[in-house]
Write an enzyme that holds these catalytic residues in place. Structure first.
Site, PDB file in Angstrom:
ATOM      1  N   CYS A   2     -13.605-103.876   2.712  1.00 31.73           N
ATOM      2  CA  CYS A   2     -14.546-104.846   2.115  1.00 31.73           C
ATOM      3  C   CYS A   2     -15.858-104.824   3.030  1.00 31.73           C
ATOM      4  CB  CYS A   2     -13.860-106.222   2.283  1.00 31.73           C
ATOM      5  SG  CYS A   2     -12.529-106.285   0.997  1.00 31.73           S
ATOM      6  N   ARG A  27     -17.215 -99.373   2.940  1.00 28.33           N
ATOM      7  CA  ARG A  27     -16.093-100.039   3.320  1.00 28.33           C
ATOM      8  C   ARG A  27     -15.245-100.528   2.170  1.00 28.33           C
ATOM      9  NH1 ARG A  27     -16.888-102.221   8.520  1.00 28.33           N
ATOM     10  NH2 ARG A  27     -15.214-103.737   8.155  1.00 28.33           N
ATOM     11  N   TRP A  75     -12.743-104.060  -1.601  1.00 29.99           N
ATOM     12  CA  TRP A  75     -11.817-103.171  -1.656  1.00 29.99           C
ATOM     13  C   TRP A  75     -10.320-103.992  -1.776  1.00 29.99           C
ATOM     14  CZ3 TRP A  75      -6.838-102.138   0.728  1.00 29.99           C
ATOM     15  CH2 TRP A  75      -6.284-100.894   0.468  1.00 29.99           C
ATOM     16  N   ASN A 101     -13.071-110.924   3.980  1.00 29.96           N
ATOM     17  CA  ASN A 101     -12.316-109.860   4.403  1.00 29.96           C
ATOM     18  C   ASN A 101     -11.090-110.020   5.014  1.00 29.96           C
ATOM     19  OD1 ASN A 101     -14.642-108.455   3.580  1.00 29.96           O
ATOM     20  ND2 ASN A 101     -15.023-107.765   5.620  1.00 29.96           N
ATOM     21  N   GLY A 102     -10.058-109.165   4.639  1.00 28.81           N
ATOM     22  CA  GLY A 102      -8.754-109.559   5.339  1.00 28.81           C
ATOM     23  C   GLY A 102      -7.711-110.203   4.293  1.00 28.81           C
ATOM     24  N   GLU A 483      -3.630 -82.368   8.926  1.00 24.35           N
ATOM     25  CA  GLU A 483      -4.839 -82.960   8.595  1.00 24.35           C
ATOM     26  C   GLU A 483      -5.314 -82.349   7.605  1.00 24.35           C
ATOM     27  OE1 GLU A 483      -6.739 -85.328   9.401  1.00 24.35           O
ATOM     28  OE2 GLU A 483      -8.542 -84.858   9.191  1.00 24.35           O
ATOM     29  N   LYS A 487      -6.691 -84.426   4.262  1.00 25.47           N
ATOM     30  CA  LYS A 487      -8.059 -84.159   3.930  1.00 25.47           C
ATOM     31  C   LYS A 487      -8.043 -83.436   2.433  1.00 25.47           C
ATOM     32  CE  LYS A 487     -10.626 -85.212   5.857  1.00 25.47           C
ATOM     33  NZ  LYS A 487     -10.378 -86.015   6.723  1.00 25.47           N
ATOM     34  N   GLU A 490      -7.273 -86.763   0.220  1.00 21.90           N
ATOM     35  CA  GLU A 490      -8.015 -87.829   0.091  1.00 21.90           C
ATOM     36  C   GLU A 490      -9.159 -87.639  -0.999  1.00 21.90           C
ATOM     37  OE1 GLU A 490      -8.958 -89.738   4.273  1.00 21.90           O
ATOM     38  OE2 GLU A 490      -9.117 -87.516   4.268  1.00 21.90           O
ATOM     39  N   HIS A 506      14.754 -76.379   4.637  1.00 15.12           N
ATOM     40  CA  HIS A 506      15.736 -77.437   4.553  1.00 15.12           C
ATOM     41  C   HIS A 506      15.392 -78.405   3.304  1.00 15.12           C
ATOM     42  CE1 HIS A 506      17.337 -75.901   8.044  1.00 15.12           C
ATOM     43  NE2 HIS A 506      16.324 -76.050   8.652  1.00 15.12           N
ATOM     44  N   LYS A 605     -13.363 -96.793   4.311  1.00 18.23           N
ATOM     45  CA  LYS A 605     -13.654 -96.101   5.560  1.00 18.23           C
ATOM     46  C   LYS A 605     -12.980 -96.949   6.489  1.00 18.23           C
ATOM     47  CE  LYS A 605     -15.619 -93.097   8.193  1.00 18.23           C
ATOM     48  NZ  LYS A 605     -15.178 -92.062   7.931  1.00 18.23           N
TER      49      LYS A 605
HETATM   50  C1  G6P Z   1      -9.077 -94.620   6.909  1.00 15.79           C
HETATM   51  C2  G6P Z   1      -9.879 -93.364   6.648  1.00 15.79           C
HETATM   52  C3  G6P Z   1      -9.258 -92.105   7.851  1.00 15.79           C
HETATM   53  C4  G6P Z   1      -9.113 -92.586   9.185  1.00 15.79           C
HETATM   54  C5  G6P Z   1      -8.046 -93.829   9.119  1.00 15.79           C
HETATM   55  C6  G6P Z   1      -8.168 -94.575  10.554  1.00 15.79           C
HETATM   56  O1  G6P Z   1      -8.036 -94.435   6.163  1.00 15.79           O
HETATM   57  O2  G6P Z   1     -10.213 -92.970   5.391  1.00 15.79           O
HETATM   58  O3  G6P Z   1     -10.158 -91.231   7.610  1.00 15.79           O
HETATM   59  O4  G6P Z   1      -8.541 -91.474   9.593  1.00 15.79           O
HETATM   60  O5  G6P Z   1      -8.510 -95.144   8.229  1.00 15.79           O
HETATM   61  O6  G6P Z   1      -9.489 -94.964  10.834  1.00 15.79           O
HETATM   62  P1  G6P Z   1      -9.861 -95.255  12.362  1.00 15.79           P
HETATM   63  O7  G6P Z   1     -11.292 -96.024  11.974  1.00 15.79           O
HETATM   64  O8  G6P Z   1      -8.931 -96.162  12.653  1.00 15.79           O
HETATM   65  O9  G6P Z   1      -9.972 -93.753  12.959  1.00 15.79           O
END
Ligand code: G6P
Length: 610
Positions: A2, A27, A75, A101-102, A483, A487, A490, A506, A605
């Protein structure tokens, strides 16, 4: 998570608010709204959907001219992402407007209490109780009303508040959710992220826990949670955070993928001088004695956690220190055994992630030493850790991280080398050679981008039409597979899972059938044969395999189709090159599917709620 914006000045507030919300939209982007104060009345415009929907609404139904206002991009946590639940929220008497926010954890009991007292609610958010509490607690003084209100709240919040009776100030406060106050000549600003302040304010200050600010056109007054005045010092805003344009790239993600060589170079430059590591100096300057450290715990969320997985391997192998790596939301509740000989490393791009911040605070409570690897200067995690090593990736706008991840990896490699030097666990010449490889990493990433972009574009077609994909690898390749799977899922919304290649048999191998997509990370030479046996097992069951391997293994792998080769370097550093391939595959898959690459559905983000 947010975005909050606030403006008070001598110009029209709405353009400032909309511009600020644009900068903050990454955000959260499921609804947006603004409130302005004019002619003794608060006017609200809010709608579900992106900011563009709010802009259309504003065109159709403009507000009165006002020079004071607040805005929000949401969000959703509590309540559907519709216009009813969108912020700002008004008190019943319409005298207070609030953006939040929160998460207010005791909102249900407070709502019941307020309902018993005769107040009414129409939405489902946890936020709607806040303006009502302000109305209830207002007794002629807004600061006291805020102070009384936040004492009743459990959970996390950043709040910007308008009050009809005061056209000269906006108010704000926060707990465990970031809020920054900015000033410039003749105007005061509030934002949940400095990105939204760089163009409009010259100085800023971050609000501390339960602090309250009264922001006017000519200055800001600060108060503690009891409403007692406190002094806070403003800092000049770093203009480098200004670079948030796409610069001709179709998406921020692609731009950020191509910025990786620079991000790594800028990150490692201050940590190495004349070929010598300076990390020891950073520890010393922070007053930390690292000699007694006998255990390391790395904790983070999302991609940053995957950096931690790589870091665990490299630090353990080079420095022979036991390293645990935990997802921060697990770490904080698993009662980890920590003491003054434990170094807790928190990795975070934003420096604001709620679980990572809580993990840091827990580590401090338990007297562990704390180090953070953070991209955003003056973020809460950076400010609260004993020592910070900054990644200097610059602002990252695309929700799926790329350049910040690569920059984090480079810091973890350097940390591993540092501890190996300090503990004398490897020969000096070998460590010097590895340092040389790290210094060359930006060039290798550049080369990987050049050599693999076209082939990744081509192989991304393999994902299109698939509902599932599996990513396998062993050792460091497994960390890279984790990762890679994140990726793709997402931004492509394809179900992707990463498995340690040896674990597949397994259970999960039962899901492999004709044309199931399997991406095999097979860069680590030390374990290549074992990984290839697992690749053969999935091929035998009809899987369509994409193999990511090192250039020097091209011949050995000539029998495999769909290979992507990365340049050779030290095995420890290969995750950086594999990351480039995964990012490109992910980008082109999402593009092929026509998805919103920079703002994927349901994500944000910066995740400032648990
Ligand atoms: C969100 C983002 C990810 C990120 C994660 C941790 O989920 O979409 O890309 O890795 O937060 O965020 P940070 O700011 O702590 O790296």
């Amino acid at each position: 998570m947010c975005g909050i914006i606030g403006y008070i000045g001598n110009k029209l507030a709405v353009p400032y608010l909309l511009k600020g919300l644009h900068d903050l939209e990454y955000r959260g982007y499921d609804s947006a709204g603004i409130a302005v104060l004019a002619d003794n009345e608060i006017e609200v415009r809010k709608t579900e959907g992106r900011l563009s929907a709010l802009e259309k609404l504003m065109d159709k139904k403009p507000t009165k001219n006002a020079t004071i206002g607040i805005g929000h991009t949401r969000w959703a946590t509590h309540g559907k992402a519709d216009s009813l639940n969108a912020h700002p929220h008004l008190s019943e008497n319409k005298r207070f407007a609030v953006v939040h926010n929160g998460i207010i954890e005791n909102h249900a009991s407070l709502q019941k209490m307020l309902e018993r007292e005769g107040y009414h609610f129409i939405g489902q958010t946890d936020t709607q109780i806040i303006p009502t509490l302000l109305e209830r607690n207002y007794n002629g003084d807004v600061i006291n009303a805020i102070s009384d209100t936040i004492k009743m709240l459990d959970g996390s919040f950043a709040l910007a508040i308008l009050f009809v009776g005061d056209t000269e100030n906006i108010y704000c406060t926060c707990r465990s959710s970031p809020l920054i106050v900015g000033i410039s000549k003749g105007s005061g600003h509030i934002a949940s992220d400095e990105t939204a302040l760089v163009r409009v304010a010259s100085q800023s200050v971050r609000l501390g826990k339960d602090e309250i600010a009264k922001v006017s056109r000519d200055g800001v007054s600060f108060f503690d949670e009891n409403g007692k005045p406190v002094k806070k010092a403003f800092k000049k805003i770093e203009r480098s955070t200004l670079d948030i344009q796409k610069n001709g790239y179709e998406h921020f993600m692609l731009k950020e993928i191509y910025e990786q060589p620079k991000a790594i170079k800028d990150t490692i430059r201050p940590l190495i001088e004349n070929g010598k590591l300076r990390i020891g100096e950073y520890f010393r300057e922070s007053g930390m004695d690292t000699g007694s450290i006998n255990r390391i715990c790395i904790t983070a969320c999302g991609s940053a956690y995957h950096t931690g997985l790589v870091g665990k391997h490299v630090i353990e192998r080079l420095a022979k220190v036991p390293v645990e790596c935990d997802i921060a939301s697990e770490f904080r509740y698993r009662q980890p055994l920590l003491d003054e000989n434990t170094l807790v490393i928190v990795i975070s791009q934003s420096g604001e992630t709620a679980d990572s911040l809580a993990a840091l605070r827990l580590a401090k409570d338990k007297k562990a030493k704390t180090l953070s690897v953070v991209n955003v200067p003056s973020s809460a995690i950076a400010e609260e850790s004993d020592c910070v090593l900054y990644t200097r990736a610059g602002p990252e706008i695309a929700v799926a991280t790329t350049k910040a991840y690569s920059a984090q990896l480079s810091v973890l490699y350097l940390l591993a080398v540092h501890f190996a030097f300090e503990k004398k666990t490897e020969k000096k010449e070998e460590l010097d050679a590895l340092l040389g490889h790290i210094i060359n990493l930006p060039g290798l990433v550049e080369k990987t981008l050049k050599k693999t972009a076209e082939i990744c574009k081509e192989y991304s077609k393999i994902f299109i039409g698939s509902e599932h994909a599996y990513f396998i690898g062993r050792s460091l390749d497994y960390a890279s597979a984790c990762e890679a799977a994140l990726k793709i899922k997402e931004i492509s919304y394809i179900h992707c899972e990463a498995y340690a290649a040896g674990e597949l048999k397994h259970g999960t191998i039962s899901l492999i059938e004709k044309d199931t997509v399997v991406v095999a990370h097979a860069c680590c030479k030390s374990i290549l044969k074992k990984t290839l046996s697992n690749v053969m097992e999935v091929i035998a069951r009809g899987a369509k395999v994409i193999l990511i391997a090192c250039e020097s293994d091209r011949e050995i792998l000539s029998e495999f189709d769909n290979c992507i080769f990365v340049p050779d370097t030290s095995e420890y550093l290969l995750p950086s090159l594999e990351a480039v391939v995964s990012q490109l595959l992910s980008y082109y898959t999402a593009k092929g599917l026509g998805n919103d690459i920079d703002k994927p559905r349901n994500l944000a983000k910066s995740v400032t709620v648990e």
